[in-house]
Motif scaffolding. Structure first.
Motif, PDB file in Angstrom:
ATOM      1  N   PRO A 155      45.578  56.265  47.764  1.00  0.00           N
ATOM      2  CA  PRO A 155      44.967  57.273  46.894  1.00  0.00           C
ATOM      3  C   PRO A 155      43.492  56.940  46.645  1.00  0.00           C
ATOM      4  N   THR A 156      42.608  57.876  46.962  1.00  0.00           N
ATOM      5  CA  THR A 156      41.177  57.643  46.788  1.00  0.00           C
ATOM      6  C   THR A 156      40.659  58.629  45.762  1.00  0.00           C
ATOM      7  N   PRO A 157      40.180  58.124  44.619  1.00  0.00           N
ATOM      8  CA  PRO A 157      39.652  59.076  43.641  1.00  0.00           C
ATOM      9  C   PRO A 157      38.480  59.823  44.274  1.00  0.00           C
ATOM     10  N   GLY A 158      38.389  61.074  43.977  1.00  0.00           N
ATOM     11  CA  GLY A 158      37.279  61.836  44.544  1.00  0.00           C
ATOM     12  C   GLY A 158      37.615  62.529  45.844  1.00  0.00           C
ATOM     13  N   VAL A 159      38.806  62.257  46.424  1.00  0.00           N
ATOM     14  CA  VAL A 159      39.209  62.991  47.631  1.00  0.00           C
ATOM     15  C   VAL A 159      40.228  64.054  47.223  1.00  0.00           C
ATOM     16  N   ALA A 160      39.921  65.315  47.534  1.00  0.00           N
ATOM     17  CA  ALA A 160      40.789  66.420  47.094  1.00  0.00           C
ATOM     18  C   ALA A 160      41.748  66.871  48.184  1.00  0.00           C
ATOM     19  N   ALA A 161      41.356  66.713  49.455  1.00  0.00           N
ATOM     20  CA  ALA A 161      42.175  67.248  50.547  1.00  0.00           C
ATOM     21  C   ALA A 161      41.660  66.717  51.877  1.00  0.00           C
ATOM     22  N   PHE A 162      42.444  66.977  52.930  1.00  0.00           N
ATOM     23  CA  PHE A 162      42.008  66.691  54.293  1.00  0.00           C
ATOM     24  C   PHE A 162      41.713  68.025  54.979  1.00  0.00           C
ATOM     25  N   LYS A 163      40.902  67.921  56.035  1.00  0.00           N
ATOM     26  CA  LYS A 163      40.595  69.134  56.805  1.00  0.00           C
ATOM     27  C   LYS A 163      40.622  68.791  58.290  1.00  0.00           C
ATOM     28  N   MET A 210      46.809  62.240  66.306  1.00  0.00           N
ATOM     29  CA  MET A 210      46.262  61.923  64.976  1.00  0.00           C
ATOM     30  C   MET A 210      46.914  62.823  63.918  1.00  0.00           C
ATOM     31  N   LEU A 211      47.065  64.118  64.258  1.00  0.00           N
ATOM     32  CA  LEU A 211      47.661  65.039  63.273  1.00  0.00           C
ATOM     33  C   LEU A 211      49.111  64.650  62.983  1.00  0.00           C
ATOM     34  N   TRP A 212      49.859  64.265  64.029  1.00  0.00           N
ATOM     35  CA  TRP A 212      51.253  63.869  63.791  1.00  0.00           C
ATOM     36  C   TRP A 212      51.333  62.533  63.055  1.00  0.00           C
ATOM     37  N   ALA A 213      50.261  61.763  63.066  1.00  0.00           N
ATOM     38  CA  ALA A 213      50.248  60.512  62.278  1.00  0.00           C
ATOM     39  C   ALA A 213      49.902  60.792  60.818  1.00  0.00           C
ATOM     40  N   VAL A 214      49.031  61.784  60.597  1.00  0.00           N
ATOM     41  CA  VAL A 214      48.511  62.026  59.237  1.00  0.00           C
ATOM     42  C   VAL A 214      49.363  63.033  58.453  1.00  0.00           C
ATOM     43  N   LEU A 215      49.843  64.077  59.124  1.00  0.00           N
ATOM     44  CA  LEU A 215      50.480  65.170  58.390  1.00  0.00           C
ATOM     45  C   LEU A 215      51.740  64.753  57.614  1.00  0.00           C
ATOM     46  N   PRO A 216      52.619  63.894  58.177  1.00  0.00           N
ATOM     47  CA  PRO A 216      53.793  63.493  57.380  1.00  0.00           C
ATOM     48  C   PRO A 216      53.377  62.764  56.105  1.00  0.00           C
ATOM     49  N   MET A 217      52.312  61.974  56.215  1.00  0.00           N
ATOM     50  CA  MET A 217      51.810  61.258  55.041  1.00  0.00           C
ATOM     51  C   MET A 217      51.225  62.254  54.022  1.00  0.00           C
ATOM     52  N   SER A 221      52.490  62.736  50.229  1.00  0.00           N
ATOM     53  CA  SER A 221      51.609  62.479  49.080  1.00  0.00           C
ATOM     54  C   SER A 221      51.193  63.758  48.369  1.00  0.00           C
ATOM     55  N   GLY A 222      51.505  64.914  48.975  1.00  0.00           N
ATOM     56  CA  GLY A 222      51.119  66.184  48.350  1.00  0.00           C
ATOM     57  C   GLY A 222      49.655  66.531  48.544  1.00  0.00           C
ATOM     58  N   THR A 223      49.002  65.885  49.521  1.00  0.00           N
ATOM     59  CA  THR A 223      47.592  66.194  49.793  1.00  0.00           C
ATOM     60  C   THR A 223      47.499  67.455  50.653  1.00  0.00           C
ATOM     61  N   PRO A 224      46.828  68.500  50.184  1.00  0.00           N
ATOM     62  CA  PRO A 224      46.712  69.705  51.023  1.00  0.00           C
ATOM     63  C   PRO A 224      45.859  69.427  52.266  1.00  0.00           C
ATOM     64  N   VAL A 225      46.165  70.141  53.344  1.00  0.00           N
ATOM     65  CA  VAL A 225      45.390  70.004  54.582  1.00  0.00           C
ATOM     66  C   VAL A 225      44.827  71.374  54.949  1.00  0.00           C
ATOM     67  N   GLN A 226      43.516  71.437  55.057  1.00  0.00           N
ATOM     68  CA  GLN A 226      42.860  72.680  55.475  1.00  0.00           C
ATOM     69  C   GLN A 226      42.735  72.685  56.998  1.00  0.00           C
ATOM     70  N   GLU A 253      60.905  69.846  60.090  1.00  0.00           N
ATOM     71  CA  GLU A 253      61.598  69.238  58.940  1.00  0.00           C
ATOM     72  C   GLU A 253      60.821  68.026  58.437  1.00  0.00           C
ATOM     73  N   ALA A 254      60.188  67.291  59.380  1.00  0.00           N
ATOM     74  CA  ALA A 254      59.434  66.078  58.999  1.00  0.00           C
ATOM     75  C   ALA A 254      58.229  66.413  58.128  1.00  0.00           C
ATOM     76  N   LEU A 255      57.779  67.672  58.193  1.00  0.00           N
ATOM     77  CA  LEU A 255      56.582  68.065  57.427  1.00  0.00           C
ATOM     78  C   LEU A 255      56.941  68.941  56.225  1.00  0.00           C
ATOM     79  N   ARG A 256      58.201  68.913  55.847  1.00  0.00           N
ATOM     80  CA  ARG A 256      58.654  69.707  54.686  1.00  0.00           C
ATOM     81  C   ARG A 256      57.776  69.353  53.478  1.00  0.00           C
ATOM     82  N   GLY A 257      57.292  70.339  52.784  1.00  0.00           N
ATOM     83  CA  GLY A 257      56.469  70.082  51.593  1.00  0.00           C
ATOM     84  C   GLY A 257      54.979  70.075  51.885  1.00  0.00           C
ATOM     85  N   LEU A 258      54.605  70.024  53.181  1.00  0.00           N
ATOM     86  CA  LEU A 258      53.171  70.020  53.528  1.00  0.00           C
ATOM     87  C   LEU A 258      52.549  71.375  53.187  1.00  0.00           C
TER      88      LEU A 258
END
Ligand SMILES: [Zn+2]
Length: 373
Positions: A155-163, A210-217, A221-226, A253-258
């Motif tokens: 968790p990094t304060p100041g980071v709102a989302a990934f794009k 890279m996307l398949w490595a990051v998106l499940p995380m 974590s509930g981080t939105p991805v643009q 199914e692995a990305l449920r909640g993304l």
């Protein structure tokens, strides 16, 4: 409907030029996505967005409604004062900055925060650019991707989302490359790397992996991805920027909640709206379509996004950058066409007047505030 009192949660935007760059920059590139100088020189002043922009800016600067008069008038203003006035008039309530673009010409996130102290500022991490910066430190793709996902999971304060700018680089048809393909692609990039200079990442196996490595995380974590979809930087193949390509991500199914926010969308606004109507994790944002399209097209795009999508999943943003004027214009036009589109929903019997007022607050502010909480 006058929506001037509702602040805009600007969740899709960039930083401003430093003053010296701003003073020398021409107006034409602020009104379209072309990067061919000939396009700007010969046709840059002939788009509806440019002409409309000059009419509005002339009112702000109290000058004649043409580009030369606007250029002359703005040369006389103080930059910091202009930025503060325009952000205040645009009622930007939050400013999320993708800082992975033109880093040598634009202010840092901290400089933006200092310039406009009333507006809370956070970062959007541009994944492909961030990954490219780490390539030199690794000998194998597997170690790079593990380290990258690990870094983003903290968790990094100041980071709102990934794009992701996969649409610009290799297309939204995200595949499942084999480990061997990814290592092979990585070793080719490593071979051509210039020390100290991160490469421009355009390798499909590496971006998809890279996307398949990051998106499940991000899902966990509930981080939105643009995701940029539809039109945008001219290095994209528009056919591969159709958000419908993202269906396997929503079905996984692995990305449920993304939660994925489709940005830009034009001309695939109805497609993005459809995704938002069937997948809980899909959202539609119309930044860039507003302000770059004609007024009619901006209004139509808002209608089209709402053809099917819940009003709790439609967002507006400026996608503004470089000059405070783009924030000011995009926020004004966004509110204006949203007001028009919502008035039509009242006339048509879709929404009551109270519901339309509620939808305006949701689309300008509350939807983003919840998404990026
Ligand atoms: Zn954008």
């Amino acid at each position: 409907m006058d929506l001037g009192a509702i602040p805009l949660y600007d969740h899709h935007a960039h930083a401003l030029f430093r003053e010296s760059t701003w003073r020398q920059a021409p107006l034409e590139p602020y009104f379209g996505e072309a990067n061919d100088p000939e396009q700007h020189r010969r046709f840059g002043r002939d788009t509806l967005a440019f002409r409309r922009g000059m009419h509005e800016l002339a009112r702000f600067y109290e000058c004649a409604p043409n580009a030369d008069a606007v250029l002359e008038a703005r040369a006389r203003v103080g930059y910091a004062d202009l930025a503060r006035r325009m952000f205040a008039q645009a009622r930007i309530g939050h400013w999320l900055i993708d800082d992975g673009l033109w880093t040598d010409l634009l202010m840092s996130v901290a400089e933006c925060a200092a310039l406009i102290p009333d507006v809370p500022v956070r970062r959007i991490v541009r994944l492909e650019v961030e990954l490219a910066r780490m390539i030199e430190e690794h000998d194998r793709a597997s170690s790079l991707l593990t380290a990258f996902a690990e870094r983003l999971s903290k968790p990094t304060p100041g980071v709102a989302a990934f794009k992701s700018i996969a649409a610009y680089r290799t297309g939204l048809d995200i595949g499942r490359p084999t480990a061997a393909d990814v290592e092979h692609a990585f070793s080719e990039i490593r071979r051509s790397i210039v020390p100290g200079r991160p490469p421009r990442l355009a390798s499909k196996p590496l971006i998809d992996a890279m996307l398949w490595a990051v998106l499940p995380m991000a899902a966990a974590s509930g981080t939105p991805v643009q995701f940029h979809t539809g039109f945008g930087d001219p290095d994209l193949d528009l056919r591969l920027a159709n958000p419908l390509h993202l269906r396997p991500l929503f079905e996984s199914e692995a990305l449920r909640g993304l939660r994925i926010v489709c940005l830009h969308c034009y001309p695939y606004v109805r497609e993005a709206g459809y995704l938002a109507s069937v997948y809980p994790g899909a959202y539609v944002d119309l930044g860039l379509t507003i302000p770059y399209a004609s007024a009619h097209a901006m209004r139509t795009a808002l209608h089209e996004a709402m053809h099917l999508a819940p009003i709790t999943k439609v967002l507006l943003s400026t996608d503004a950058q470089r000059t405070p004027e783009t924030f000011w214009l995009a926020a004004r036009w966004g509110r204006r066409v949203l007001g028009d589109a919502l008035e039509a929903t009242i006339r048509d019997g879709d929404l009551s007047a109270d519901e339309a007022a509620g939808a305006a607050s949701r689309i300008l502010f509350d939807n983003a505030a919840e998404l990026y909480a």
